[in-house]
Design a protein around this motif. Structure first.
Motif, mmCIF file in Angstrom:
data_model
loop_
_atom_site.group_PDB
_atom_site.id
_atom_site.type_symbol
_atom_site.label_atom_id
_atom_site.label_comp_id
_atom_site.label_asym_id
_atom_site.label_seq_id
_atom_site.Cartn_x
_atom_site.Cartn_y
_atom_site.Cartn_z
ATOM 1 N N TYR A 272 -7.212 0.320 -6.637
ATOM 2 C CA TYR A 272 -6.694 1.662 -6.872
ATOM 3 C C TYR A 272 -7.065 2.126 -8.270
ATOM 4 O O TYR A 272 -6.942 1.378 -9.237
ATOM 5 C CB TYR A 272 -5.180 1.677 -6.690
ATOM 6 C CG TYR A 272 -4.791 1.305 -5.284
ATOM 7 C CD1 TYR A 272 -4.686 2.279 -4.306
ATOM 8 C CD2 TYR A 272 -4.575 -0.015 -4.928
ATOM 9 C CE1 TYR A 272 -4.366 1.945 -3.002
ATOM 10 C CE2 TYR A 272 -4.248 -0.360 -3.627
ATOM 11 C CZ TYR A 272 -4.142 0.626 -2.664
ATOM 12 O OH TYR A 272 -3.835 0.293 -1.386
ATOM 13 N N ARG B 108 1.094 4.145 -2.890
ATOM 14 C CA ARG B 108 0.858 5.553 -2.537
ATOM 15 C C ARG B 108 2.057 6.436 -2.882
ATOM 16 O O ARG B 108 1.886 7.575 -3.307
ATOM 17 C CB ARG B 108 0.536 5.681 -1.049
ATOM 18 C CG ARG B 108 -0.807 5.161 -0.689
ATOM 19 C CD ARG B 108 -1.797 6.158 -1.110
ATOM 20 N NE ARG B 108 -3.128 5.775 -0.687
ATOM 21 C CZ ARG B 108 -4.197 6.319 -1.197
ATOM 22 N NH1 ARG B 108 -4.091 7.240 -2.103
ATOM 23 N NH2 ARG B 108 -5.379 5.946 -0.802
ATOM 24 N N ASP B 109 3.280 5.913 -2.694
ATOM 25 C CA ASP B 109 4.478 6.691 -3.018
ATOM 26 C C ASP B 109 4.630 6.895 -4.521
ATOM 27 O O ASP B 109 5.016 7.966 -4.973
ATOM 28 C CB ASP B 109 5.734 6.002 -2.469
ATOM 29 C CG ASP B 109 5.845 6.084 -0.954
ATOM 30 O OD1 ASP B 109 5.083 6.861 -0.330
ATOM 31 O OD2 ASP B 109 6.685 5.366 -0.389
ATOM 32 N N PRO C 197 0.693 8.973 -6.015
ATOM 33 C CA PRO C 197 0.078 9.702 -4.899
ATOM 34 C C PRO C 197 -1.343 10.187 -5.173
ATOM 35 O O PRO C 197 -2.123 10.369 -4.240
ATOM 36 C CB PRO C 197 1.031 10.875 -4.668
ATOM 37 C CG PRO C 197 1.795 11.015 -5.922
ATOM 38 C CD PRO C 197 1.860 9.661 -6.550
ATOM 39 N N GLU C 198 -1.708 10.387 -6.433
ATOM 40 C CA GLU C 198 -3.050 10.902 -6.746
ATOM 41 C C GLU C 198 -4.094 9.802 -6.948
ATOM 42 O O GLU C 198 -5.240 10.079 -7.266
ATOM 43 C CB GLU C 198 -3.005 11.800 -7.986
ATOM 44 C CG GLU C 198 -2.717 11.085 -9.283
ATOM 45 C CD GLU C 198 -1.240 10.840 -9.552
ATOM 46 O OE1 GLU C 198 -0.935 10.359 -10.642
ATOM 47 O OE2 GLU C 198 -0.389 11.101 -8.688
ATOM 48 N N GLN D 35 0.835 -1.203 0.000
ATOM 49 C CA GLN D 35 0.000 0.000 0.000
ATOM 50 C C GLN D 35 0.872 1.256 0.000
ATOM 51 O O GLN D 35 0.620 2.200 -0.751
ATOM 52 C CB GLN D 35 -0.919 0.002 1.217
ATOM 53 C CG GLN D 35 -1.832 1.205 1.280
ATOM 54 C CD GLN D 35 -2.634 1.233 2.567
ATOM 55 O OE1 GLN D 35 -2.111 0.934 3.640
ATOM 56 N NE2 GLN D 35 -3.894 1.583 2.458
ATOM 57 N N LYS D 36 1.917 1.263 0.813
ATOM 58 C CA LYS D 36 2.823 2.420 0.867
ATOM 59 C C LYS D 36 3.540 2.620 -0.462
ATOM 60 O O LYS D 36 3.672 3.753 -0.939
ATOM 61 C CB LYS D 36 3.834 2.253 2.002
ATOM 62 C CG LYS D 36 4.762 3.447 2.136
ATOM 63 C CD LYS D 36 5.728 3.288 3.260
ATOM 64 C CE LYS D 36 6.671 4.447 3.440
ATOM 65 N NZ LYS D 36 6.892 5.351 2.354
ATOM 66 N N ASP E 261 -6.888 6.939 -6.161
ATOM 67 C CA ASP E 261 -7.945 6.732 -5.169
ATOM 68 C C ASP E 261 -7.932 5.277 -4.727
ATOM 69 O O ASP E 261 -7.759 4.378 -5.541
ATOM 70 C CB ASP E 261 -9.316 7.045 -5.773
ATOM 71 C CG ASP E 261 -9.446 8.504 -6.186
ATOM 72 O OD1 ASP E 261 -8.934 9.375 -5.462
ATOM 73 O OD2 ASP E 261 -10.059 8.755 -7.243
ATOM 74 N N GLU E 262 -8.137 5.051 -3.434
ATOM 75 C CA GLU E 262 -8.183 3.686 -2.900
ATOM 76 C C GLU E 262 -9.619 3.355 -2.487
ATOM 77 O O GLU E 262 -10.260 4.131 -1.792
ATOM 78 C CB GLU E 262 -7.278 3.557 -1.681
ATOM 79 C CG GLU E 262 -7.301 2.179 -1.055
ATOM 80 C CD GLU E 262 -6.447 2.098 0.195
ATOM 81 O OE1 GLU E 262 -6.853 2.695 1.215
ATOM 82 O OE2 GLU E 262 -5.394 1.464 0.144
#
Length: 101
Positions: free
Chosen positions: A66, A45-46, A49-50, A41-42, A52-53
């Motif tokens: 995502y 996200r890294d 970053p934009e 997940q990290k 949606d989850e």
């Protein structure tokens, strides 16, 4: 027989080689699966970053999906199970449209 393989600094993956008569060996614990899920997940996200989850599923099967802007156009997802954590990609056109390859 199970083989543990390093996964580019994000932990370890379990490759299970089984036959109908063999038992599971060295299955990861629920905590290990959760840790791998959180690391994945990290990373998502890294890198995105934009994005949606959205979490879907229930008690037996849950996954994080995502997407960009439209939850029906899923780019990737994480699905923890009892014995592994699956990371999958299938929204290649959406990634190309965001100039990600």
């Amino acid at each position: 027989m199970a083989f543990v393989k390093p996964l580019n600094g994000i932990g370890y993956g379990y490759v299970q080689a089984t036959s109908h008569n063999s038992r599971r060996v060295n299955s990861p614990s629920a905590q290990e699966i959760q840790n791998i899920s959180l690391r994945l997940q990290k990373i998502i996200r890294d890198i995105l970053p934009e994005v949606d989850e959205n979490v879907s599923g229930g008690k037996k099967m849950v996954m994080a999906l995502y997407s960009f802007d439209n939850p029906n156009i899923v780019i990737c997802g994480i699905q923890p199970t009892e014995t592994m954590c699956k990371l999958f990609f299938h929204g290649w056109e959406a990634l190309k449209n965001k100039d990600l390859r």
